[in-house]
Design a protein around this motif. Structure first.
Motif, mmCIF file in Angstrom:
data_model
loop_
_atom_site.group_PDB
_atom_site.id
_atom_site.type_symbol
_atom_site.label_atom_id
_atom_site.label_comp_id
_atom_site.label_asym_id
_atom_site.label_seq_id
_atom_site.Cartn_x
_atom_site.Cartn_y
_atom_site.Cartn_z
ATOM 1 N N GLY A 503 -32.778 -3.716 5.494
ATOM 2 C CA GLY A 503 -32.599 -2.537 4.841
ATOM 3 C C GLY A 503 -31.150 -2.105 4.859
ATOM 4 O O GLY A 503 -30.824 -1.082 3.766
ATOM 5 N N GLY A 504 -30.436 -2.201 5.826
ATOM 6 C CA GLY A 504 -28.992 -1.787 6.036
ATOM 7 C C GLY A 504 -29.207 -0.297 6.275
ATOM 8 O O GLY A 504 -30.013 0.355 6.807
ATOM 9 N N LEU A 505 -27.960 0.139 6.448
ATOM 10 C CA LEU A 505 -27.908 1.563 6.740
ATOM 11 C C LEU A 505 -28.317 2.697 5.613
ATOM 12 O O LEU A 505 -27.692 2.376 4.468
ATOM 13 C CB LEU A 505 -26.260 2.008 7.144
ATOM 14 N N GLY A 506 -28.840 3.562 5.758
ATOM 15 C CA GLY A 506 -29.434 4.533 4.796
ATOM 16 C C GLY A 506 -30.452 3.447 3.766
ATOM 17 O O GLY A 506 -30.906 2.559 3.907
ATOM 18 N N THR A 507 -30.660 4.182 2.612
ATOM 19 C CA THR A 507 -31.468 3.384 1.579
ATOM 20 C C THR A 507 -30.464 3.454 0.360
ATOM 21 O O THR A 507 -29.512 4.017 0.149
ATOM 22 C CB THR A 507 -32.885 4.133 1.346
ATOM 23 N N SER A 508 -30.893 2.498 -0.630
ATOM 24 C CA SER A 508 -30.501 2.487 -2.079
ATOM 25 C C SER A 508 -30.301 3.834 -2.442
ATOM 26 O O SER A 508 -29.269 4.144 -3.379
ATOM 27 C CB SER A 508 -31.176 1.652 -3.033
ATOM 28 N N ALA A 509 -31.263 4.889 -2.309
ATOM 29 C CA ALA A 509 -31.240 6.289 -2.799
ATOM 30 C C ALA A 509 -30.319 7.354 -2.182
ATOM 31 O O ALA A 509 -29.818 8.355 -2.772
ATOM 32 C CB ALA A 509 -32.582 6.826 -2.744
ATOM 33 N N THR A 510 -29.943 7.027 -1.041
ATOM 34 C CA THR A 510 -28.883 7.858 -0.078
ATOM 35 C C THR A 510 -27.745 7.668 0.025
ATOM 36 O O THR A 510 -26.846 8.211 0.421
ATOM 37 C CB THR A 510 -29.861 8.077 1.417
ATOM 38 N N ARG A 511 -27.550 6.073 -0.136
ATOM 39 C CA ARG A 511 -26.028 5.841 0.549
ATOM 40 C C ARG A 511 -24.805 6.467 -0.373
ATOM 41 O O ARG A 511 -23.931 6.950 0.320
ATOM 42 C CB ARG A 511 -25.893 4.330 0.235
ATOM 43 N N ALA A 512 -25.037 6.827 -1.613
ATOM 44 C CA ALA A 512 -23.990 7.490 -2.413
ATOM 45 C C ALA A 512 -23.997 8.921 -1.977
ATOM 46 O O ALA A 512 -22.692 9.416 -1.796
ATOM 47 C CB ALA A 512 -24.545 7.740 -3.897
ATOM 48 N N ASP A 513 -25.098 9.663 -1.423
ATOM 49 C CA ASP A 513 -24.729 11.092 -0.893
ATOM 50 C C ASP A 513 -24.412 10.906 0.500
ATOM 51 O O ASP A 513 -23.467 11.967 1.037
ATOM 52 C CB ASP A 513 -26.287 11.550 -0.618
ATOM 53 N N ILE A 514 -24.500 9.806 1.182
ATOM 54 C CA ILE A 514 -23.775 9.775 2.690
ATOM 55 C C ILE A 514 -22.371 9.888 2.382
ATOM 56 O O ILE A 514 -21.288 10.284 3.251
ATOM 57 C CB ILE A 514 -24.188 8.455 3.233
ATOM 58 N N ILE A 515 -21.854 8.919 1.524
ATOM 59 C CA ILE A 515 -20.157 8.665 1.401
ATOM 60 C C ILE A 515 -19.640 10.052 0.642
ATOM 61 O O ILE A 515 -18.579 10.419 1.234
ATOM 62 C CB ILE A 515 -20.039 7.644 0.153
ATOM 63 N N GLU A 516 -20.451 10.734 -0.117
ATOM 64 C CA GLU A 516 -19.989 12.033 -0.716
ATOM 65 C C GLU A 516 -19.933 13.062 0.416
ATOM 66 O O GLU A 516 -19.025 14.092 0.517
ATOM 67 C CB GLU A 516 -20.683 12.647 -1.848
ATOM 68 N N LYS A 517 -20.837 12.999 1.359
ATOM 69 C CA LYS A 517 -20.807 13.996 2.232
ATOM 70 C C LYS A 517 -19.776 13.883 3.239
ATOM 71 O O LYS A 517 -19.127 14.658 4.039
ATOM 72 C CB LYS A 517 -22.299 13.906 3.288
ATOM 73 N N LEU A 518 -19.383 12.469 3.570
ATOM 74 C CA LEU A 518 -18.271 12.303 4.618
ATOM 75 C C LEU A 518 -16.990 12.860 3.831
ATOM 76 O O LEU A 518 -16.121 13.091 4.485
ATOM 77 C CB LEU A 518 -18.289 10.834 4.491
ATOM 78 N N ILE A 519 -16.943 12.607 2.495
ATOM 79 C CA ILE A 519 -15.671 13.063 1.721
ATOM 80 C C ILE A 519 -15.854 14.602 1.896
ATOM 81 O O ILE A 519 -14.928 15.224 1.900
ATOM 82 C CB ILE A 519 -15.670 12.635 0.394
ATOM 83 N N GLN A 520 -16.919 15.323 1.631
ATOM 84 C CA GLN A 520 -17.017 16.898 1.581
ATOM 85 C C GLN A 520 -16.683 17.390 2.896
ATOM 86 O O GLN A 520 -16.097 18.452 2.918
ATOM 87 C CB GLN A 520 -18.171 17.270 1.181
#
Length: 582
Positions: A503-520
């Motif tokens: 299933g990878g790192l994170g889920t389909s629902a959370t990966r976008a938020d993880i990227i945004e959090k790293l940017i923020q």
């Protein structure tokens, strides 16, 4: 019999459910009808209490306060949602409520949203579960006609809660340890850290890269051209001097065709979209960020009701969806796909049991496909149209035939030298024809060849020379990073652990938020369409524990969380192990 209380995840979803159920009396925080009361969360209303709520000593950020391991984590109503929670709490206590229907998003996170509200609200009555993959009126009616027993989803809730607890214990302690030890506000987490590590490691590869030049030669024979091949079957020539020497030996000479290979090949349609694959293509083709894609897709799902559940990790549908395909094609009638969709309704289409209809390939939700709701593109924004067209195009491609083509390889000998020409000629466009409906240009097609046979002599009319350079690894774009996160198992050597990262790192629902959090957090930044680590982000990876920067930890967690969701492991045992390792 009393009224049924329906708990949706968002106000927009609640309003649509209320409309379908005939509820029309609007109150503050809910909508009531004769048989139903529909209320809503605002995403999460409840969170795990912060450290200071368990021990006053933990309010101060010091190393001496670590580790922070409360015996039992407690729930706390979020300050920003207290009013709506109070509304739901009062509804749960109404004497005329006979049972509760959970109508939050059908998945692990949606289950957690509802169950924490239920627990904090003190509800102990009967529970039913609405489990649907689209927000159309028909889907909602069918879902309410086939409600599931709430107890069936208790293991799913336990897995979601166990993951939330584990993230609290690890995230709170590691973040505080890093911040206090290095006197800088640094955060780290089970998914955030290995994702950041992927980006920083790629940057190190780029910096360590030492490129070199090479040359290629192409001979032009009139009806076609061919590339020089060395004795090692490589087209790369390592020095300019050697390239010039070979070119002088080829120029103006006469070659002979020594082999012609013809082979008919085919290419199957791509798989239907899951969220990660759609985010990847939207980033590549439309320039959308992962979050932008998810937000736009959510509008297409909730507001317009023309795509199915967005946060899906599956690229297949189940057999029960097959009878609805004609209705979904019919809904495309007033779009650029209308002519072909009508042809498919009348003449049939591909029903591939391996590449589209696959029961074992669907867990919570099937692939993202159009719904049976009639599409009116004039009601959509430009972004919504562009993203919907990607979904609809892929849907039409999946239902179409294979792309068939002829591959021709011509080998020409010019003295001691070999040159190869590869030509491709379409026979039947199949699924590739669908892109033409959107007036997209297809791939270049080779010019027809004149009759050629082995033994024909051809003069080398000219030689074109090209200097090339080996390329450094490319930085991740959001699209390629999403793919790397989804396929994080390839970064793990242990084969058993690799399976648990399917299933990878994170889920389909959370990966976008993880990227945004790293940017923020200013750990990474956008540079054009690419992502690069900041000095701060590189420092976090340097300082964080190695175990937290590797996908292995997620693999181990996901294996056990999967067992909890299946009722094969007790959640408390998992939590105890996390606390011990922290």
């Amino acid at each position: 019999m009393g009224k049924q209380l329906v708990l949706a995840e968002k106000p927009s979803v609640a309003r649509e459910i209320a409309r379908v159920l005939g509820c029309n009396r609007r109150e503050s925080g809910f909508i009531e009808g004769e048989n139903y009361i529909v209320t809503w969360a605002l995403g999460h209303l409840i969170e795990l209490a912060p450290p200071g709520d368990y021990n006053p000593r933990w309010r101060k950020w010091t190393l001496t306060s670590l580790p922070m391991l409360p015996d039992q984590l407690t729930l706390k109503v979020m300050d920003s949602t207290k009013e709506q929670f109070a509304t739901i709490e009062s509804l749960l206590q109404r004497t005329d409520v006979s049972d509760l229907i959970i109508a939050t998003d059908a998945g692990r996170e949606g289950e957690l949203v509802a169950r924490w509200i239920i627990e904090k609200g003190g509800y102990s009555g009967a529970i039913k579960r609405l489990w649907i993959s689209s927000q159309t009126e028909q889907a909602i009616k069918e879902g309410f006609a086939n409600l599931k027993e709430g107890y069936l989803f208790e293991p799913l809730y336990e897995a979601a809660q166990a993951r939330a607890y584990a993230d609290w214990y690890v995230g709170m302690n590691v973040t505080r340890a890093l911040t206090c030890r290095y006197d800088a506000r640094l955060s780290s987490g089970r998914v955030q850290s290995p994702t950041l590590a992927l980006i920083t490691e790629r940057e190190e590869e780029i910096e360590a890269f030492s490129g070199e030049f090479f040359w290629t030669l192409r001979g032009h024979f009139g009806p076609f051209s061919a590339t020089y091949q060395g004795e090692d079957d490589s087209s790369k020539i390592r020095s300019e001097e050697l390239a010039e020497k070979i070119a002088s030996e080829l120029e103006g000479q006469t070659g002979q065709i020594v082999a012609i290979t013809r082979e008919e090949k085919s290419e199957m349609p791509p798989l239907a979209y899951n969220l990660t694959e759609l985010q990847r293509d939207a980033n590549l083709e439309l320039g959308f960020s992962a979050k932008e894609t998810l937000d736009t897709l959510q509008q297409l799902y909730e507001r317009h009701k023309i795509v199915t559940y967005p946060r899906s990790d599956s690229r297949y549908i189940t057999q029960d969806i097959v009878p609805t395909l004609n209705s979904r094609l019919k809904a495309l009638e007033a779009t650029p796909f209308g002519l072909v969709s009508n042809l498919y309704i009348e003449g049939g289409y591909r029903e591939d049991l391996e590449r589209f209809v696959k029961e074992s390939g669907v867990s919570d939700h099937h692939a993202i496909i159009p719904t049976e709701q009639t599409v009116d593109l004039s009601r959509l924004s430009a972004k919504e149209v562009a993203l919907w067209q990607l979904v609809a195009l892929r849907f039409m491609e999946v239902l179409s035939g294979d792309y068939h083509y002829e591959s021709i390889t011509i080998e020409v000998a010019v003295g001691p030298h070999r040159l190869l020409s590869h030509q491709t000629f379409p026979i039947r466009q199949g699924w590739r024809d669908m892109a033409r409906l959107l007036k997209r240009e297809g791939e270049g097609i080779s010019e027809p060849l004149p009759p050629l046979v082995v033994g024909d002599s051809l003069k080398v009319e000219r030689i074109s020379r090209r200097r090339n350079a080996t390329k450094a690894p490319e930085r991740y774009s959001e699209g390629t990073l999403l793919s790397a996160m989804e396929n994080a198992g390839r970064f793990v050597d242990d084969s058993d652990l690799r399976k648990n990262l399917s299933g990878g790192l994170g889920t389909s629902a959370t990966r976008a938020d993880i990227i945004e959090k790293l940017i923020q957090n200013y750990y990474i930044e956008r540079e054009g369409n690419f992502l690069k680590p900041t000095p701060r982000g590189r420092e976090v990876i340097r300082l964080a524990p190695d175990a937290l920067c590797s996908p292995v930890l997620t693999a181990k967690w996901e294996e056990r969380l999967g067992k909890i969701a299946e009722g094969e492991e007790e959640p408390q045992r998992f939590i105890d192990d996390i606390k011990e390792s922290t």
